[in-house]
Write a protein that holds these residues in place. Structure first.
Motif, PDB file in Angstrom:
ATOM      1  N   GLU A 139       0.833  -1.211   0.000  1.00 14.81           N
ATOM      2  CA  GLU A 139       0.000   0.000   0.000  1.00 14.81           C
ATOM      3  C   GLU A 139       0.864   1.257   0.000  1.00 14.81           C
ATOM      4  O   GLU A 139       0.499   2.260  -0.619  1.00 14.81           O
ATOM      5  N   ILE A 140       2.013   1.207   0.652  1.00 19.22           N
ATOM      6  CA  ILE A 140       2.918   2.366   0.629  1.00 19.22           C
ATOM      7  C   ILE A 140       3.415   2.607  -0.793  1.00 19.22           C
ATOM      8  O   ILE A 140       3.482   3.749  -1.248  1.00 19.22           O
ATOM      9  N   GLY A 141       3.750   1.544  -1.512  1.00 20.07           N
ATOM     10  CA  GLY A 141       4.156   1.695  -2.908  1.00 20.07           C
ATOM     11  C   GLY A 141       3.046   2.303  -3.749  1.00 20.07           C
ATOM     12  O   GLY A 141       3.283   3.176  -4.594  1.00 20.07           O
ATOM     13  N   ARG A 142       1.831   1.856  -3.520  1.00 23.10           N
ATOM     14  CA  ARG A 142       0.690   2.383  -4.262  1.00 23.10           C
ATOM     15  C   ARG A 142       0.389   3.839  -3.873  1.00 23.10           C
ATOM     16  O   ARG A 142       0.047   4.661  -4.719  1.00 23.10           O
ATOM     17  N   LEU A 143       0.530   4.136  -2.599  1.00 24.52           N
ATOM     18  CA  LEU A 143       0.363   5.504  -2.119  1.00 24.52           C
ATOM     19  C   LEU A 143       1.395   6.408  -2.795  1.00 24.52           C
ATOM     20  O   LEU A 143       1.072   7.508  -3.252  1.00 24.52           O
ATOM     21  N   ASN A 144       2.611   5.932  -2.885  1.00 22.40           N
ATOM     22  CA  ASN A 144       3.691   6.692  -3.514  1.00 22.40           C
ATOM     23  C   ASN A 144       3.334   7.032  -4.967  1.00 22.40           C
ATOM     24  O   ASN A 144       3.467   8.176  -5.405  1.00 22.40           O
ATOM     25  N   TYR A 145       2.847   6.050  -5.694  1.00 18.55           N
ATOM     26  CA  TYR A 145       2.423   6.245  -7.083  1.00 18.55           C
ATOM     27  C   TYR A 145       1.305   7.288  -7.166  1.00 18.55           C
ATOM     28  O   TYR A 145       1.380   8.243  -7.944  1.00 18.55           O
ATOM     29  N   GLY A 146       0.267   7.116  -6.362  1.00 19.72           N
ATOM     30  CA  GLY A 146      -0.877   8.032  -6.390  1.00 19.72           C
ATOM     31  C   GLY A 146      -0.496   9.443  -5.981  1.00 19.72           C
ATOM     32  O   GLY A 146      -0.998  10.427  -6.541  1.00 19.72           O
ATOM     33  N   LEU A 149       1.244  11.098  -8.969  1.00 24.13           N
ATOM     34  CA  LEU A 149       0.291  11.493 -10.012  1.00 24.13           C
ATOM     35  C   LEU A 149      -0.588  12.663  -9.572  1.00 24.13           C
ATOM     36  O   LEU A 149      -0.927  13.526 -10.382  1.00 24.13           O
ATOM     37  N   HIS A 150      -0.947  12.692  -8.301  1.00 29.60           N
ATOM     38  CA  HIS A 150      -1.733  13.808  -7.770  1.00 29.60           C
ATOM     39  C   HIS A 150      -1.006  15.131  -8.014  1.00 29.60           C
ATOM     40  O   HIS A 150      -1.596  16.103  -8.521  1.00 29.60           O
ATOM     41  N   HIS A 151       0.274  15.176  -7.674  1.00 30.33           N
ATOM     42  CA  HIS A 151       1.026  16.420  -7.839  1.00 30.33           C
ATOM     43  C   HIS A 151       1.346  16.721  -9.297  1.00 30.33           C
ATOM     44  O   HIS A 151       1.403  17.892  -9.680  1.00 30.33           O
ATOM     45  N   ILE A 152       1.513  15.706 -10.100  1.00 27.55           N
ATOM     46  CA  ILE A 152       1.697  15.919 -11.537  1.00 27.55           C
ATOM     47  C   ILE A 152       0.423  16.530 -12.124  1.00 27.55           C
ATOM     48  O   ILE A 152       0.482  17.463 -12.941  1.00 27.55           O
ATOM     49  N   ASP A 153      -0.734  16.037 -11.702  1.00 27.07           N
ATOM     50  CA  ASP A 153      -2.010  16.622 -12.141  1.00 27.07           C
ATOM     51  C   ASP A 153      -2.094  18.104 -11.760  1.00 27.07           C
ATOM     52  O   ASP A 153      -2.535  18.935 -12.554  1.00 27.07           O
ATOM     53  N   ILE A 154      -1.676  18.425 -10.541  1.00 23.65           N
ATOM     54  CA  ILE A 154      -1.696  19.819 -10.091  1.00 23.65           C
ATOM     55  C   ILE A 154      -0.754  20.670 -10.940  1.00 23.65           C
ATOM     56  O   ILE A 154      -1.110  21.784 -11.341  1.00 23.65           O
ATOM     57  N   LEU A 155       0.430  20.136 -11.225  1.00 20.60           N
ATOM     58  CA  LEU A 155       1.363  20.867 -12.097  1.00 20.60           C
ATOM     59  C   LEU A 155       0.715  21.172 -13.449  1.00 20.60           C
ATOM     60  O   LEU A 155       0.796  22.296 -13.947  1.00 20.60           O
ATOM     61  N   LEU A 156       0.104  20.173 -14.036  1.00 19.37           N
ATOM     62  CA  LEU A 156      -0.519  20.353 -15.341  1.00 19.37           C
ATOM     63  C   LEU A 156      -1.694  21.321 -15.301  1.00 19.37           C
ATOM     64  O   LEU A 156      -1.886  22.118 -16.224  1.00 19.37           O
ATOM     65  N   GLU A 157      -2.502  21.255 -14.251  1.00 22.55           N
ATOM     66  CA  GLU A 157      -3.711  22.070 -14.163  1.00 22.55           C
ATOM     67  C   GLU A 157      -3.457  23.515 -13.725  1.00 22.55           C
ATOM     68  O   GLU A 157      -4.127  24.430 -14.214  1.00 22.55           O
ATOM     69  N   ARG A 158      -2.511  23.710 -12.802  1.00 24.75           N
ATOM     70  CA  ARG A 158      -2.376  25.019 -12.178  1.00 24.75           C
ATOM     71  C   ARG A 158      -1.086  25.756 -12.497  1.00 24.75           C
ATOM     72  O   ARG A 158      -1.011  26.975 -12.248  1.00 24.75           O
ATOM     73  N   TYR A 159      -0.084  25.073 -12.960  1.00 24.28           N
ATOM     74  CA  TYR A 159       1.215  25.700 -13.163  1.00 24.28           C
ATOM     75  C   TYR A 159       1.573  25.910 -14.632  1.00 24.28           C
ATOM     76  O   TYR A 159       2.301  26.838 -14.956  1.00 24.28           O
ATOM     77  N   LEU A 160       1.110  25.038 -15.487  1.00 22.47           N
ATOM     78  CA  LEU A 160       1.565  25.072 -16.878  1.00 22.47           C
ATOM     79  C   LEU A 160       0.503  25.633 -17.816  1.00 22.47           C
ATOM     80  O   LEU A 160      -0.688  25.409 -17.624  1.00 22.47           O
ATOM     81  N   ASP A 161       0.986  26.319 -18.842  1.00 24.87           N
ATOM     82  CA  ASP A 161       0.095  26.830 -19.882  1.00 24.87           C
ATOM     83  C   ASP A 161      -0.415  25.649 -20.687  1.00 24.87           C
ATOM     84  O   ASP A 161       0.305  24.675 -20.918  1.00 24.87           O
ATOM     85  N   LYS A 162      -1.629  25.744 -21.140  1.00 19.35           N
ATOM     86  CA  LYS A 162      -2.238  24.682 -21.946  1.00 19.35           C
ATOM     87  C   LYS A 162      -1.793  24.857 -23.391  1.00 19.35           C
ATOM     88  O   LYS A 162      -2.292  25.692 -24.095  1.00 19.35           O
ATOM     89  N   LYS A 163      -0.794  24.106 -23.788  1.00 14.51           N
ATOM     90  CA  LYS A 163      -0.273  24.215 -25.162  1.00 14.51           C
ATOM     91  C   LYS A 163      -0.395  22.897 -25.857  1.00 14.51           C
ATOM     92  O   LYS A 163      -0.235  21.860 -25.329  1.00 14.51           O
TER      93      LYS A 163
END
Length: 163
Positions: A139-146, A149-163
């Motif tokens: 579960e720790i490995g799975r938590l690590n993965y999730g 991805l959670h923070h990658i989603d935030i980077l894509l949604e809130r930090y980067l221009d949609k190009k």
């Protein structure tokens, strides 16, 4: 998000596969950050910069990795929680070079992949208490993965221009 939300993101997927599959996803997003010159960008006052967010991922990767090792080696002492904001405030991630953050994180994710690949089925099933909840090594490995991805989603949604 809670630890169960992070774990849920990998339901039905092989653990080793997900830990390896996240690396090219992270690399692609960090390439976008570089192209858009956003390493020092924060999307709002008081929010982490991209550098700080990547440093947070590095810190969590290390903490989750240690927790998994701790349990897999059958150490039954209770593990404490940590204050992610305190860690970011004291990491000085904003002073690091983007290439160093990138290489550190990618190297660390590869190392964690091999760590989990080396755990036996029995070790993956072992559980222990961390802060206010109980998790297995798997579960720790799975938590690590999730969490990644959670923070990658935030980077894509809130930090980067949609190009």
């Amino acid at each position: 998000m809670s630890h169960t939300d992070y774990i849920r993101r990998s339901e039905g997927l092989p653990l080793e596969e997900i830990l390896l599959a996240r690396i090219p996803i992270v690399l692609e997003v960090m390439d976008k950050v570089t192209l858009q010159h956003k390493w020092d960008y924060a999307y709002a006052e008081g929010k982490w910069t991209v550098k700080e967010l990547i440093q947070h991922l590095i810190d969590c990767e290390r903490i989750f990795s240690y927790r998994a090792l701790h349990i897999a080696r059958q150490d039954t002492s209770v593990l404490s929680g940590f204050d992610e904001n305190l860690y970011v405030d004291n990491s000085k991630g904003e002073c690091k070079e983007p290439q160093d953050l990138r290489e550190e994180y990618i190297t660390l994710m590869k190392s964690v992949y091999y760590q989990f690949k080396g755990f036996t089925t029995e070790a993956l099933a072992l559980k222990n208490q961390m802060a206010h909840y109980v998790l297995s090594v798997e579960e720790i490995g799975r938590l690590n993965y999730g969490h990644t991805l959670h923070h990658i989603d935030i980077l894509l949604e809130r930090y980067l221009d949609k190009k």
